[in-house]
Scaffold this motif. Sequence first.
Motif, PDB file in Angstrom:
ATOM      1  N   TYR A 120       0.890  -0.885   0.164  1.00  0.00           N
ATOM      2  CA  TYR A 120       0.474   0.186  -0.146  1.00  0.00           C
ATOM      3  C   TYR A 120       0.871   0.783  -0.298  1.00  0.00           C
ATOM      4  O   TYR A 120       1.401   1.792   1.392  1.00  0.00           O
ATOM      5  N   ASP A 121       1.087   2.080  -1.354  1.00  0.00           N
ATOM      6  CA  ASP A 121       1.400   3.059  -1.144  1.00  0.00           C
ATOM      7  C   ASP A 121       2.962   3.911  -0.429  1.00  0.00           C
ATOM      8  O   ASP A 121       3.411   4.557   0.613  1.00  0.00           O
ATOM      9  N   VAL A 122       3.627   2.726  -0.747  1.00  0.00           N
ATOM     10  CA  VAL A 122       4.591   2.017  -0.131  1.00  0.00           C
ATOM     11  C   VAL A 122       5.927   3.146  -0.754  1.00  0.00           C
ATOM     12  O   VAL A 122       5.976   3.280  -2.714  1.00  0.00           O
ATOM     13  N   THR A 123       6.702   4.610   0.195  1.00  0.00           N
ATOM     14  CA  THR A 123       7.647   4.905  -0.666  1.00  0.00           C
ATOM     15  C   THR A 123       9.165   4.944   0.536  1.00  0.00           C
ATOM     16  O   THR A 123       8.808   4.322   1.354  1.00  0.00           O
TER      17      THR A 123
ATOM     18  N   ARG B  87       8.037   4.796  -4.868  1.00  0.00           N
ATOM     19  CA  ARG B  87       7.413   6.490  -4.680  1.00  0.00           C
ATOM     20  C   ARG B  87       6.110   6.258  -4.791  1.00  0.00           C
ATOM     21  O   ARG B  87       4.786   5.805  -5.908  1.00  0.00           O
ATOM     22  N   GLY B  88       4.646   5.901  -3.805  1.00  0.00           N
ATOM     23  CA  GLY B  88       4.088   5.858  -4.196  1.00  0.00           C
ATOM     24  C   GLY B  88       3.102   4.080  -4.416  1.00  0.00           C
ATOM     25  O   GLY B  88       2.451   4.182  -4.880  1.00  0.00           O
ATOM     26  N   VAL B  89       4.014   2.903  -4.445  1.00  0.00           N
ATOM     27  CA  VAL B  89       3.316   1.695  -4.611  1.00  0.00           C
ATOM     28  C   VAL B  89       2.550   1.640  -4.433  1.00  0.00           C
ATOM     29  O   VAL B  89       3.395   1.314  -3.213  1.00  0.00           O
ATOM     30  N   SER B  90       1.883   1.090  -5.060  1.00  0.00           N
ATOM     31  CA  SER B  90       0.765   0.260  -4.124  1.00  0.00           C
ATOM     32  C   SER B  90       0.083  -0.985  -5.206  1.00  0.00           C
ATOM     33  O   SER B  90       0.758  -1.061  -6.505  1.00  0.00           O
TER      34      SER B  90
ATOM     35  N   GLY C 271       4.132   4.478   3.962  1.00  0.00           N
ATOM     36  CA  GLY C 271       3.851   3.264   3.191  1.00  0.00           C
ATOM     37  C   GLY C 271       3.125   1.693   4.455  1.00  0.00           C
ATOM     38  O   GLY C 271       4.737   1.300   5.728  1.00  0.00           O
TER      39      GLY C 271
ATOM     40  N   VAL D  32       8.413   4.905  -9.919  1.00  0.00           N
ATOM     41  CA  VAL D  32       6.750   4.332  -9.727  1.00  0.00           C
ATOM     42  C   VAL D  32       5.915   3.442 -11.317  1.00  0.00           C
ATOM     43  O   VAL D  32       6.690   3.465 -11.892  1.00  0.00           O
TER      44      VAL D  32
END
Lengths: 269, 272
Positions: free
Chosen positions: B19-22, B48-51, B86, B239
């Motif tokens: 969830y939303d991993v940075t 950046r913001g990986v889900s 995240g 990303v």
Amino acid sequence: MTQALTRIAALTRRDLIIELSYHFQLMLRFSTVLLAVLMFFFLGRLMGRPEELSRYEGGYFEFALVGLLVMGYSQACVTAFGRSIQTAQADGTFEILLSTPTRLSTLMIGTLAVPMLFATIDAVVYIAFGWALVGFTAPLAGFAIAAMLLLLTVGTFAAIGILSATVIILTKRGDPFSSLVLQLSNLLAGAVFPIAVLPEWLQNFSYVVPAFYGLRGTRELLLAGGGVADVATDILVLVGFNLVLLPASLYALNRAIRMARITGTLGNR
Amino acid sequence: MFMADHNPRTSTTPILAVYDVTKIYEPPPRWLRPLIRTAASGPVPALRGVSLSVHSGEIVGLVGPNGAGKTTLIKLITTLLQPTAGQVSVDGYDADRQPYHVRDRIGLVLEGDQGLYGRMTGLQNLEFYGRLAGMGRTTARRRGTEVLAMLELTAQDKLVFGYSAGMKMRLSIGRAIMPDPPLLVLDEPTRSLDPVASRSTGRLFRELAETGRAILLSSHRLDEVLDVCSRLIAIVDGVVRFSGTARDLARTPADAARALSDLLETEPSSAP
């Protein structure tokens, strides 16, 4: 607990298989032990029975044998962790091991078993040669308490080994503590000569070296016929060292791994 | 034929959920910098913001150019790295707070044959990792023999340093599946394999997924991921640039490969 023991057994078996596969290294290792014993035997013949050792039974050879025995365990302990981590980093197993459900403390204990086993074989060789060459014997009760002292001494060296591993995790190379600590212990703790021969001001430093208490107590038990009461101080001091050094070193190691997980340097070589 | 056509078994609860991993690689504290060498002197953003999610029975392909962040993501999932922000969860366990539970549920293959001991036999390697996973000696031996047979590694008493690259690869996969984890995370497992061995490994991944395992497969080989994976995730510059099936990209595998290749080469600002 059972799973931890299973894992320790697996790590021990792994190290044993790998160590035993290097036949030549094994031969060299035991040759070195034999040569050391012989060297100290002849040195003992030269030195006879120095006055500084008058309170011990036997001569210099017996004194040195106990020193070799204790320092053999200490050396195995202080170098085991760092060497194991460096090898794992070099052969690419470190990150895979850390991705298994094995706790760090279990990995550490498992890593120690084979070096301790080899140190025990060395100790048997020392005692056997001592018996064969000069009829070295020691009271069985002395051995039992000496084993406890040895365990405590090894604990302090394990802590130093863990600190060394901590630095290796961060810096990748360099084993800053082991050789320094071992050399200082050899010099100041009275591994192969009594500290009475050191200048008085230098002797004061011996009291901050944990090995000093391990060596003094072990000799008291094995060479001077002492009992628990005679080594109570040594035991207490070593317990103190263990209580401070072991948690501190494990804390430092955990912090180092945490930092490496943040900086991304855990798997770097 | 796309993988999605012949591996439809998925469940609704993901085995892996990111969830939303940075992730930003922070430099060490200033007082430690003389001792610790890092690739850069300042913070390095890697993700950046990986889900993403991977379900049971699914093979999800992770593609991206060098330095895109694939290995960083894999190391975050396997608890080898700590996310800056995240959350990663495996089978409901949080990777940061419950790392041992997560490690219990993951089989990791990292850059080919990492993790193998050359001076041990294939069976000894598998037994070792089986016991680290908590198996008793007899169970580990039995399971190791089963896994070797499944991987068609018949020379179980041969020392691993005598294995070919393909054999080492298969053994690494065997190491990862020894404890029968629900999630396999494979980082470029076929990098050093020839096309024949690579295809055979692809078949093995499908078989493993068919038994209900979730697989995250990172690879540079677009043909491989299109052939093997049921879904694709493309990462560029940390990303997620694409997430979907090959059919979402094009009608045929050849067109999908071209589309994927174009996608990975496009500058981030001009991405769809």
